[in-house]
Design an enzyme around this catalytic site. Structure first.
Site, PDB file in Angstrom:
ATOM      1  N   HIS A 166       0.841  -1.206   0.000  1.00 37.19           N
ATOM      2  CA  HIS A 166       0.000   0.000   0.000  1.00 37.19           C
ATOM      3  C   HIS A 166       0.876   1.255   0.000  1.00 37.19           C
ATOM      4  O   HIS A 166       2.059   1.201   0.311  1.00 37.19           O
ATOM      5  CB  HIS A 166      -0.900   0.034   1.240  1.00 37.19           C
ATOM      6  CG  HIS A 166      -2.080  -0.885   1.156  1.00 37.19           C
ATOM      7  ND1 HIS A 166      -2.008  -2.206   1.499  1.00 37.19           N
ATOM      8  CD2 HIS A 166      -3.361  -0.675   0.751  1.00 37.19           C
ATOM      9  CE1 HIS A 166      -3.192  -2.776   1.322  1.00 37.19           C
ATOM     10  NE2 HIS A 166      -4.022  -1.878   0.856  1.00 37.19           N
ATOM     11  N   LYS A 170      -0.463   4.733   4.625  1.00 36.30           N
ATOM     12  CA  LYS A 170      -1.261   3.754   5.370  1.00 36.30           C
ATOM     13  C   LYS A 170      -0.670   3.518   6.765  1.00 36.30           C
ATOM     14  O   LYS A 170       0.541   3.361   6.913  1.00 36.30           O
ATOM     15  CB  LYS A 170      -1.361   2.433   4.584  1.00 36.30           C
ATOM     16  CG  LYS A 170      -2.307   1.436   5.232  1.00 36.30           C
ATOM     17  CD  LYS A 170      -2.791   0.368   4.268  1.00 36.30           C
ATOM     18  CE  LYS A 170      -3.692  -0.642   4.930  1.00 36.30           C
ATOM     19  NZ  LYS A 170      -4.940  -0.055   5.440  1.00 36.30           N
TER      20      LYS A 170
HETATM   21  N1  LIG Z   1     -12.639  -1.390   3.349  1.00 33.90           N
HETATM   22  C1  LIG Z   1     -12.165  -0.829   2.235  1.00 33.90           C
HETATM   23  O1  LIG Z   1     -12.575  -1.176   1.099  1.00 33.90           O
HETATM   24  C2  LIG Z   1     -11.166   0.264   2.359  1.00 33.90           C
HETATM   25  C3  LIG Z   1     -10.760   0.656   3.600  1.00 33.90           C
HETATM   26  N2  LIG Z   1      -9.922   1.721   3.762  1.00 33.90           N
HETATM   27  C4  LIG Z   1      -9.672   2.136   5.131  1.00 33.90           C
HETATM   28  O2  LIG Z   1     -10.367   3.352   5.359  1.00 33.90           O
HETATM   29  C5  LIG Z   1      -9.674   4.110   6.357  1.00 33.90           C
HETATM   30  C6  LIG Z   1      -9.416   5.513   5.832  1.00 33.90           C
HETATM   31  O3  LIG Z   1      -8.505   5.454   4.763  1.00 33.90           O
HETATM   32  P1  LIG Z   1      -8.083   6.789   3.981  1.00 33.90           P
HETATM   33  O4  LIG Z   1      -9.287   7.448   3.402  1.00 33.90           O
HETATM   34  O5  LIG Z   1      -6.966   6.402   3.095  1.00 33.90           O
HETATM   35  O6  LIG Z   1      -7.521   7.657   5.187  1.00 33.90           O
HETATM   36  P2  LIG Z   1      -7.486   9.248   5.349  1.00 33.90           P
HETATM   37  O7  LIG Z   1      -6.586   9.542   6.508  1.00 33.90           O
HETATM   38  O8  LIG Z   1      -7.219   9.896   4.033  1.00 33.90           O
HETATM   39  O9  LIG Z   1      -9.011   9.621   5.736  1.00 33.90           O
HETATM   40  C7  LIG Z   1      -9.577   9.444   6.997  1.00 33.90           C
HETATM   41  C8  LIG Z   1     -10.359  10.696   7.313  1.00 33.90           C
HETATM   42  O10 LIG Z   1     -11.118  10.502   8.508  1.00 33.90           O
HETATM   43  C9  LIG Z   1     -10.964  11.700   9.286  1.00 33.90           C
HETATM   44  N3  LIG Z   1     -11.277  11.470  10.683  1.00 33.90           N
HETATM   45  C10 LIG Z   1     -10.479  10.968  11.667  1.00 33.90           C
HETATM   46  N4  LIG Z   1     -11.141  10.971  12.842  1.00 33.90           N
HETATM   47  C11 LIG Z   1     -12.367  11.484  12.602  1.00 33.90           C
HETATM   48  C12 LIG Z   1     -13.501  11.770  13.431  1.00 33.90           C
HETATM   49  N5  LIG Z   1     -13.506  11.514  14.739  1.00 33.90           N
HETATM   50  N6  LIG Z   1     -14.583  12.328  12.852  1.00 33.90           N
HETATM   51  C13 LIG Z   1     -14.609  12.593  11.531  1.00 33.90           C
HETATM   52  N7  LIG Z   1     -13.564  12.362  10.696  1.00 33.90           N
HETATM   53  C14 LIG Z   1     -12.462  11.805  11.235  1.00 33.90           C
HETATM   54  C15 LIG Z   1      -9.521  12.102   9.042  1.00 33.90           C
HETATM   55  O11 LIG Z   1      -9.290  13.428   9.447  1.00 33.90           O
HETATM   56  P3  LIG Z   1      -7.787  13.870   9.904  1.00 33.90           P
HETATM   57  O12 LIG Z   1      -6.883  13.555   8.761  1.00 33.90           O
HETATM   58  O13 LIG Z   1      -7.951  15.331  10.151  1.00 33.90           O
HETATM   59  O14 LIG Z   1      -7.470  13.076  11.137  1.00 33.90           O
HETATM   60  C16 LIG Z   1      -9.442  11.903   7.530  1.00 33.90           C
HETATM   61  O15 LIG Z   1      -9.937  13.024   6.830  1.00 33.90           O
HETATM   62  C17 LIG Z   1      -8.421   3.302   6.696  1.00 33.90           C
HETATM   63  O16 LIG Z   1      -8.678   2.502   7.833  1.00 33.90           O
HETATM   64  C18 LIG Z   1      -8.234   2.415   5.469  1.00 33.90           C
HETATM   65  O17 LIG Z   1      -7.507   1.252   5.724  1.00 33.90           O
HETATM   66  C19 LIG Z   1      -9.430   2.398   2.704  1.00 33.90           C
HETATM   67  C20 LIG Z   1      -9.763   2.038   1.436  1.00 33.90           C
HETATM   68  C21 LIG Z   1     -10.658   0.925   1.147  1.00 33.90           C
HETATM   69  O1  LIG Z   2      -5.646   2.060   3.506  1.00 37.15           O
HETATM   70  C1  LIG Z   2      -5.932   1.791   2.317  1.00 37.15           C
HETATM   71  O2  LIG Z   2      -5.651   2.556   1.384  1.00 37.15           O
HETATM   72  C2  LIG Z   2      -6.659   0.556   2.033  1.00 37.15           C
HETATM   73  N1  LIG Z   2      -7.098  -0.112   3.045  1.00 37.15           N
HETATM   74  C3  LIG Z   2      -7.841  -1.324   3.005  1.00 37.15           C
HETATM   75  C4  LIG Z   2      -7.048  -2.425   3.666  1.00 37.15           C
HETATM   76  O3  LIG Z   2      -6.503  -2.199   4.761  1.00 37.15           O
HETATM   77  O4  LIG Z   2      -6.997  -3.529   3.123  1.00 37.15           O
HETATM   78  C5  LIG Z   2      -8.365  -1.659   1.629  1.00 37.15           C
HETATM   79  C6  LIG Z   2      -7.505  -1.236   0.481  1.00 37.15           C
HETATM   80  O5  LIG Z   2      -6.516  -2.193   0.277  1.00 37.15           O
HETATM   81  C7  LIG Z   2      -6.932   0.161   0.635  1.00 37.15           C
END
Ligand SMILES: NC(=O)C1=CN([C@@H]2O[C@H](COP(=O)(O)OP(=O)(O)OC[C@H]3O[C@@H](n4cnc5c(N)ncnc54)[C@H](OP(=O)(O)O)[C@@H]3O)[C@@H](O)[C@H]2O)C=CC1
Ligand SMILES: O=C(O)C1=N[C@H](C(=O)O)C[C@H](O)C1
Length: 278
Positions: A166, A170
């Site tokens: 990744h 991450k």
């Molecule tokens: N299941 C799936 O298919 C996928 C899962 N993921 C997962 O999703 C999660 C997020 O990934 P990603 O988008 O890359 O991460 P990012 O850090 O880009 O986004 C997370 C966002 O959530 C915000 N946030 C944190 N705490 C709070 C809160 N209490 N209230 C509201 N907003 C909050 C962060 O703000 P700030 O930066 O200001 O802290 C940030 O803007 C990870 O756990 C990732 O592994 C990602 C892609 C696919």
């Molecule tokens: O953090 C990410 O970006 C992603 N998180 C998920 C994971 O932990 O598997 C899904 C995807 O691979 C992207």
């Protein structure tokens, strides 16, 4: 309360929490293009630099009149569902609020502890929750294939190793997807993943324990998400792999999950349920 019912034909109002994040922005774009869904709110944490910004403008689709706020409660009260790709601590909090509001909660957040998962399961007594480490069709199909392969190939003859890479931002490892694939492999072998997993190796490790499921993690650059499950035998090797090229695949899956969850009875569901993959 949203007042939703299984027969409700109006567009499903979805709140995106973490709306300024990588996935949050992808979710705003996906909702915008998927019939039957609309953005009902956008939430970020208190103190975020994005508070007051329009979520659509931030996501690159122009103004959609969804101002990013920091109070989830009034947003949830007016919505039918919440899409949550944030952090484990935030997700546990949102699960409680979504259960209070009796709205669907789609959780993509990874890195949850056993305690976090227990709290989410408790919230699922009152809310319909879909939680998956990966919302894409491709990875969930891959999990089915991994389970079949692990079942077909004897543990004494084939070792299972899961490799993931990744982007540099991450924060959790192994990825939620790697763990999901590990669970699928363990199910195929008829064992629990916990206790048979090897999360890392360093130094004099000794020989590989037969039947264990190994994980290896790479981080760097802008890689959206690469996963390989390697079944290594003597003289041959099978690799089952998925390469995510665009976060839109996760976002579309999450919106699909929300639409599926609408009107379903409370409980904790997976993407396999949503996709009908058993
Ligand atoms: N299941 C799936 O298919 C996928 C899962 N993921 C997962 O999703 C999660 C997020 O990934 P990603 O988008 O890359 O991460 P990012 O850090 O880009 O986004 C997370 C966002 O959530 C915000 N946030 C944190 N705490 C709070 C809160 N209490 N209230 C509201 N907003 C909050 C962060 O703000 P700030 O930066 O200001 O802290 C940030 O803007 C990870 O756990 C990732 O592994 C990602 C892609 C696919
Ligand atoms: O953090 C990410 O970006 C992603 N998180 C998920 C994971 O932990 O598997 C899904 C995807 O691979 C992207």
């Amino acid at each position: 309360m949203s007042g939703m019912s299984p027969n409700d034909t109006s567009d499903m109002g979805l709140v995106v929490v973490g709306a300024a994040g990588r996935m949050g922005q992808a979710l705003i774009r996906a909702i915008h293009t998927i019939p039957g869904a609309r953005v009902a709110g956008a939430v970020e944490r208190s103190g975020s630099a994005y508070l007051g910004r329009d979520a659509g403008e931030l996501a690159g689709i122009g103004i959609i009149n969804a101002t990013i706020g920091d109070d989830p409660l009034p947003a949830f009260a007016k919505a039918d569902g919440v899409l949550d790709f944030t952090t484990p601590a935030a997700t546990v909090e949102f699960a409680g609020y979504a259960a209070q509001a009796r709205i669907a909660h789609v959780i993509g957040t990874t890195g949850c502890s056993d305690d976090d998962n227990a709290r989410i399961a408790a919230a699922a007594r009152h809310a319909t929750i879909v939680k998956s480490g990966n919302m894409s069709l491709g990875v969930n199909l891959l999990a089915v294939l991994v389970e079949q392969a692990a079942r077909a190939l004897d543990a004494d003859d084939f070792d299972i190793e899961i490799l993931e890479m990744h982007h540099r931002h991450k924060v959790d490892a192994p990825s939620g997807t790697a763990l999901l694939l590990g669970e699928a492999a363990a199910a195929g072998r008829g064992i629990q993943l916990a206790g048979n997993d090897v999360r890392s190796r360093d130094g004099h490790t000794g020989v590989r324990k037969a039947g264990s499921i190994g994980f290896a993690t790479l981080r760097g650059g802008s890689v959206v998400g690469d996963h390989s499950v390697i079944l290594a035998g003597t003289g041959e090797r099978i690799t089952l792999a998925h390469h995510a090229e665009d976060r839109a695949i996760f976002a579309r899956g999450a919106v699909k999950a929300a639409l599926w969850a609408r009107g379903k009875k409370p409980g904790l569901y997976s993407m396999r349920d949503v996709l009908g993959l058993g």
